[in-house]
Design a protein around this motif. Structure first.
Motif, short mmCIF file in Angstrom:
data_model
loop_
_atom_site.label_atom_id
_atom_site.label_comp_id
_atom_site.label_asym_id
_atom_site.label_seq_id
_atom_site.Cartn_x
_atom_site.Cartn_y
_atom_site.Cartn_z
N VAL A 120 36.83 38.54 40.39
CA VAL A 120 36.05 37.31 39.46
C VAL A 120 37.47 36.67 39.56
CG1 VAL A 120 34.35 39.05 38.51
CG2 VAL A 120 36.40 38.91 37.63
N HIS A 161 37.35 39.12 32.89
CA HIS A 161 37.54 38.08 34.19
C HIS A 161 38.85 37.25 33.54
CE1 HIS A 161 33.40 37.17 35.79
NE2 HIS A 161 33.46 36.85 35.60
N GLU A 205 30.91 35.27 43.04
CA GLU A 205 31.83 34.45 42.40
C GLU A 205 31.11 32.58 42.93
OE1 GLU A 205 31.66 37.47 43.71
OE2 GLU A 205 33.82 37.68 44.98
N SER A 214 31.43 42.62 37.24
CA SER A 214 32.67 42.32 36.61
C SER A 214 32.82 43.31 36.22
CB SER A 214 33.36 41.03 36.47
OG SER A 214 32.14 41.13 34.16
N SER A 230 32.54 42.12 30.64
CA SER A 230 32.05 40.11 31.82
C SER A 230 33.91 39.64 31.23
CB SER A 230 31.10 39.96 31.07
OG SER A 230 30.91 38.22 31.98
#
Lengths: 322, 322
Positions: free
Chosen positions: B224, B191, B127, A217, B187
């Protein structure tokens, strides 16, 4: 035979990643085309790859006999190339591949008044730049915004649109202003965000550990932060007005999201609204047909559709399914 | 022979993407291992793939004879699995693969007091989710954070670290708190940003055209956002405290960046500070050796380094070059 304006010979000015890829593509199509770049090393590399006939030694030689000139230089170099075109008296069709359109439109109106400019933007790129990474397939299948502004003659637009389709693009009709808002959202803002995420990850005592743990990510979210700064600065700075609006909107969204981090239901609802859009992207399209009028073409582009083939009085198009 | 705690049999509880990939990996290594999943369909799929012996029909059967239990369920399911482990009286080593560590640490201390828990987080994912997309190579070469908190016995940590290395991870020693800050940055924040960028792109009259023009930078920046909402909500919500700090820091950075969009030099300087970091990521590493002390291990992890092999009293490690 198609009526209207015909393009028989293309001159590509600027042979970096996009201009170089375009010239390689035109050469592969055996289309009549020639390139020019201000950098002698680039000209030599192009001549090595495509032969001496494919590259001109000066701008005047490049545009001789061309009925379409493609400006493929970065935005900061556009004014000087427009001046040079004015100096040699170029009066034919002009398009460009710059990532912002309103600033180019303004420059054309001052530097090359009366030019038959149809602003273009093929949405293709790489983190690296220069003819060395040019690729004859780079533009194949790419979204290609083509500006149908008020002052653009429909026949000129259609001629450049046919040419862009032949080169491999999927042509989206938009105004310059609509284009600039759209790309601020889907290109320039992601570049700004990638830089901010990268700087933030590396910050302070936890920075090295964070960079060490970065995986998929982080890699994807920050990929374009490695782009050559001159390119990113030119496209973000060139579209500063539209981009600032989008940065503000993003800050508002992040501020709202921050409020729901501890509210599982609201957080899930918000994430779901994004997931539903992204999981359906690119939206599936259905084939349709439009008439070649300004209104129908712009309606198509505003709806996210694009042209795939242009006939005498209609075009085959793909429209996103409702 | 290695001294200290030995792991001879692993039980993997939860056989989705990560747990399933882990069990496939252990099976490939011919390590003694068994899996369990609350979903009968998943158990059947695992039995089909690896044989009946590889999957237990209940949790008690799964942990029989295991000296390492791996919690591979999403954060919301962790409490119920910990209760079940308490009920059957499990007293052996425990690790997990959850994307936040402080909340798991807190749950372990209340639900399974005295457990020999060594929090883990292999930084791998997709994903999509579920055993159907599990892959025996998913964890190969991935960064694997392993928490060396104050209450963790060094011998327990080393045993789990040896096991994670054998499974294919690159083991990074951190505290739970350091881990949570690091992953918030690299991370969870990506997102949240991916969701915000996606929603913003689709907004208003220009939305359909913007989505239609989206290319590489939009695709990667928002990838993501298509993740299953339950996963993203659990990891972002589970790390809400650390994540809120990072959202605030990002908003500050975006606010500053917005101010320099029309100042080419300042904009370039800012973009260059990001480019220099990202172009050097992942940072090149050099091989070194550390002693197996708490301080040396944590110093390594805080510097972005990781273990590649553990010997009797030292470990071979990779440290980022200065």
């Amino acid at each position: 035979m198609l009526s209207g304006v015909q393009i028989t010979r293309t001159a590509v000015l600027g042979l970096g990643l996009i201009g170089g890829s375009l010239l390689l593509r035109l050469a592969k199509m055996q289309a009549s085309a020639i390139g020019y770049d201000a950098d002698p090393g680039t000209r030599a590399a192009v001549a090595d790859r495509l032969g001496e006939h494919a590259v001109a030694s000066d701008l005047a030689a490049a545009i001789e006999g061309a009925d379409l000139v493609v400006l493929a230089v970065p935005l900061p170099a556009v004014p000087v190339v427009l001046s040079a075109l004015a100096e040699v008296g170029y009066r034919g069709l002009l398009t460009d591949v710059t990532s912002v359109k309103d600033p180019v439109r303004a420059l054309v109106s001052t530097e090359l008044a009366g030019a038959r400019w149809v602003g273009g933007h093929p949405m293709a790129g790489k983190e690296s730049s220069g003819f060395g990474v040019a690729d004859e397939d780079l533009l194949n299948g790419c979204a290609w915004a083509l500006c149908l502004d008020d002052e653009v003659l429909l026949d000129d637009w259609l001629a450049v649109a046919r040419w862009a389709l032949a080169v491999g693009g999927r042509v989206t009709p938009l105004t310059s202003e609509e284009h600039d808002t759209a790309v601020a959202r889907i290109s320039h803002l992601p570049h700004v965000v990638a830089a901010a995420l990268t700087i933030g990850a590396a910050d302070g005592p936890v920075g090295p550990a964070a960079l060490g743990l970065g995986a998929g990510s982080f890699r994807d979210a920050t990929r374009v932060a490695a782009t050559r700064v001159a390119l990113t600065a030119a496209m973000c700075g060139g579209n500063a007005l539209a981009l600032a609006v989008e940065v503000d909107a993003l800050i508002e969204r992040l501020t709202s999201a921050r409020q729901v981090l501890t509210d599982p239901e609201a957080l899930s609802d918000w994430l779901e609204s994004a997931r539903a859009i992204r999981a359906n992207w690119p939206p599936p399209g259905a084939k349709a047909s439009v008439r070649l009028t300004r209104d129908e073409l712009l309606f198509l582009g505003r709806g996210g559709g694009y042209l795939i083939e242009i006939h005498e009085s209609s075009a085959d198009v793909i429209q996103p399914e409702a």
